[in-house]
Design a protein around this motif. Sequence first.
Motif, PDB file in Angstrom:
ATOM      1  N   ALA A 154     -31.974 -54.004 -27.353  1.00 15.92           N
ATOM      2  CA  ALA A 154     -33.032 -53.390 -26.538  1.00 15.92           C
ATOM      3  C   ALA A 154     -33.925 -52.473 -27.357  1.00 15.92           C
ATOM      4  CB  ALA A 154     -32.403 -52.604 -25.389  1.00 15.92           C
ATOM      5  N   LEU A 155     -33.550 -52.230 -28.626  1.00 14.85           N
ATOM      6  CA  LEU A 155     -34.281 -51.282 -29.476  1.00 14.85           C
ATOM      7  C   LEU A 155     -34.886 -51.932 -30.713  1.00 14.85           C
ATOM      8  CD1 LEU A 155     -31.470 -48.549 -29.413  1.00 14.85           C
ATOM      9  CD2 LEU A 155     -33.543 -48.588 -27.996  1.00 14.85           C
ATOM     10  N   MET A 156     -34.578 -53.198 -30.968  1.00 18.90           N
ATOM     11  CA  MET A 156     -34.975 -53.844 -32.211  1.00 18.90           C
ATOM     12  C   MET A 156     -36.468 -54.111 -32.334  1.00 18.90           C
ATOM     13  SD  MET A 156     -31.857 -56.597 -32.689  1.00 18.90           S
ATOM     14  CE  MET A 156     -32.543 -57.269 -34.204  1.00 18.90           C
ATOM     15  N   PHE A 157     -37.125 -54.340 -31.204  1.00 20.98           N
ATOM     16  CA  PHE A 157     -38.553 -54.665 -31.223  1.00 20.98           C
ATOM     17  C   PHE A 157     -39.410 -53.479 -30.766  1.00 20.98           C
ATOM     18  CE2 PHE A 157     -36.305 -58.668 -30.837  1.00 20.98           C
ATOM     19  CZ  PHE A 157     -36.941 -59.447 -31.792  1.00 20.98           C
ATOM     20  N   GLY A 158     -38.850 -52.288 -30.876  1.00 26.39           N
ATOM     21  CA  GLY A 158     -39.500 -51.074 -30.397  1.00 26.39           C
ATOM     22  C   GLY A 158     -38.603 -50.407 -29.386  1.00 26.39           C
ATOM     23  N   ASN A 159     -38.959 -49.220 -28.982  1.00 22.13           N
ATOM     24  CA  ASN A 159     -38.139 -48.494 -28.024  1.00 22.13           C
ATOM     25  C   ASN A 159     -38.519 -48.904 -26.611  1.00 22.13           C
ATOM     26  OD1 ASN A 159     -36.484 -46.778 -26.691  1.00 22.13           O
ATOM     27  ND2 ASN A 159     -37.454 -44.890 -27.371  1.00 22.13           N
ATOM     28  N   SER A 160     -37.683 -49.733 -25.994  1.00 22.76           N
ATOM     29  CA  SER A 160     -37.977 -50.220 -24.647  1.00 22.76           C
ATOM     30  C   SER A 160     -37.489 -49.266 -23.565  1.00 22.76           C
ATOM     31  CB  SER A 160     -37.314 -51.593 -24.442  1.00 22.76           C
ATOM     32  OG  SER A 160     -35.900 -51.479 -24.458  1.00 22.76           O
ATOM     33  N   ILE A 161     -36.835 -48.175 -23.976  1.00 23.58           N
ATOM     34  CA  ILE A 161     -36.240 -47.230 -23.025  1.00 23.58           C
ATOM     35  C   ILE A 161     -37.090 -45.965 -22.932  1.00 23.58           C
ATOM     36  CG2 ILE A 161     -34.199 -45.818 -22.541  1.00 23.58           C
ATOM     37  CD1 ILE A 161     -32.538 -47.973 -23.947  1.00 23.58           C
ATOM     38  N   CYS A 162     -37.490 -45.615 -21.724  1.00 21.70           N
ATOM     39  CA  CYS A 162     -38.341 -44.445 -21.490  1.00 21.70           C
ATOM     40  C   CYS A 162     -37.514 -43.167 -21.602  1.00 21.70           C
ATOM     41  CB  CYS A 162     -38.971 -44.560 -20.106  1.00 21.70           C
ATOM     42  SG  CYS A 162     -40.082 -43.208 -19.669  1.00 21.70           S
ATOM     43  N   CYS A 163     -37.856 -42.326 -22.541  1.00 20.04           N
ATOM     44  CA  CYS A 163     -37.054 -41.144 -22.845  1.00 20.04           C
ATOM     45  C   CYS A 163     -36.786 -40.248 -21.630  1.00 20.04           C
ATOM     46  CB  CYS A 163     -37.716 -40.350 -23.966  1.00 20.04           C
ATOM     47  SG  CYS A 163     -36.836 -38.859 -24.440  1.00 20.04           S
ATOM     48  N   PRO A 164     -37.793 -39.828 -20.859  1.00 21.73           N
ATOM     49  CA  PRO A 164     -37.502 -38.941 -19.725  1.00 21.73           C
ATOM     50  C   PRO A 164     -36.728 -39.605 -18.599  1.00 21.73           C
ATOM     51  CG  PRO A 164     -39.826 -39.523 -19.790  1.00 21.73           C
ATOM     52  CD  PRO A 164     -39.237 -40.007 -21.069  1.00 21.73           C
ATOM     53  N   ALA A 165     -36.593 -40.943 -18.638  1.00 22.47           N
ATOM     54  CA  ALA A 165     -35.806 -41.645 -17.623  1.00 22.47           C
ATOM     55  C   ALA A 165     -34.319 -41.635 -17.954  1.00 22.47           C
ATOM     56  CB  ALA A 165     -36.293 -43.091 -17.489  1.00 22.47           C
TER      57      ALA A 165
END
Length: 260
Positions: A154-165
């Motif tokens: 989920a992180l290999m192609f960029g950060n797909s996870i929203c930090c404040p979430a």
Amino acid sequence: MTKHTFAICAYGDSPYLEACMKSLVSQSVKTNIILCTSTPSQYIEKLAAQYKIPVYVRQGESDIQDDWNFAYDKADSPLVTIAHQDDMYGKDYVKTLLKYYGKYPDMTLFTTDYVTVKERDLKGKKLVEWVKVILRLPLRNPKWNHFTWVKKAALMFGNSICCPACTYQKKILGDHLFQSEFRYTLDWDTLLSLAERRGRFICVERPLIYYRVHSGATTKKWIQNNKRSEEELAMFAKFWPKPAVQALEYFYKKAYGAYE
């Protein structure tokens, strides 16, 4: 003992801070709320008093990583959400979080989908946001989402996870969570570190946070001085060989349009 804490990180006198506070005190399941800042002011104190939120002041120069660690460490609960002052949380964020925490006690990270709120318009999802949804798909499967390779995918192609979430399980992860060499991509770098540890990443593809994009955002400042690009290249290099890094960075920059 309260199971969860929203730790608001307040910097300066944000005109959006009250909206954030309102969204937290209006949760369908009540939770603990604190506010932490390295830039104390009457504005912050007044709003916090109005909503009966205790304030903790960190001494020293403002720094994102130090400020986040201070807020995270001050939270006295197994689950901690670093609430960004410009964002708002859907009323069922905590309710949904506690549901999955009860079901998966090995959960180290909980996150959700989000809605991007702009100063001038409220448009639907852009292509880059749909790509992130696709990248997060494996995290929705409890048969897979405890495997390191699934979490890292989920992180290999960029950060797909929203930090404040994100909510972190402090009971498993311990204190002083953020230990990154980076300043802008410290959330992405931290997630990679967590992905390599034991524990489950839970993702609920329901928009339970309203992520605000505006001209005063730190993200935009970092784009303008190229620091974001430098750090993203370094992050991609942790996953890919150099030719692939350059190609990925070209396409990833398309996401910067959200701040224009």
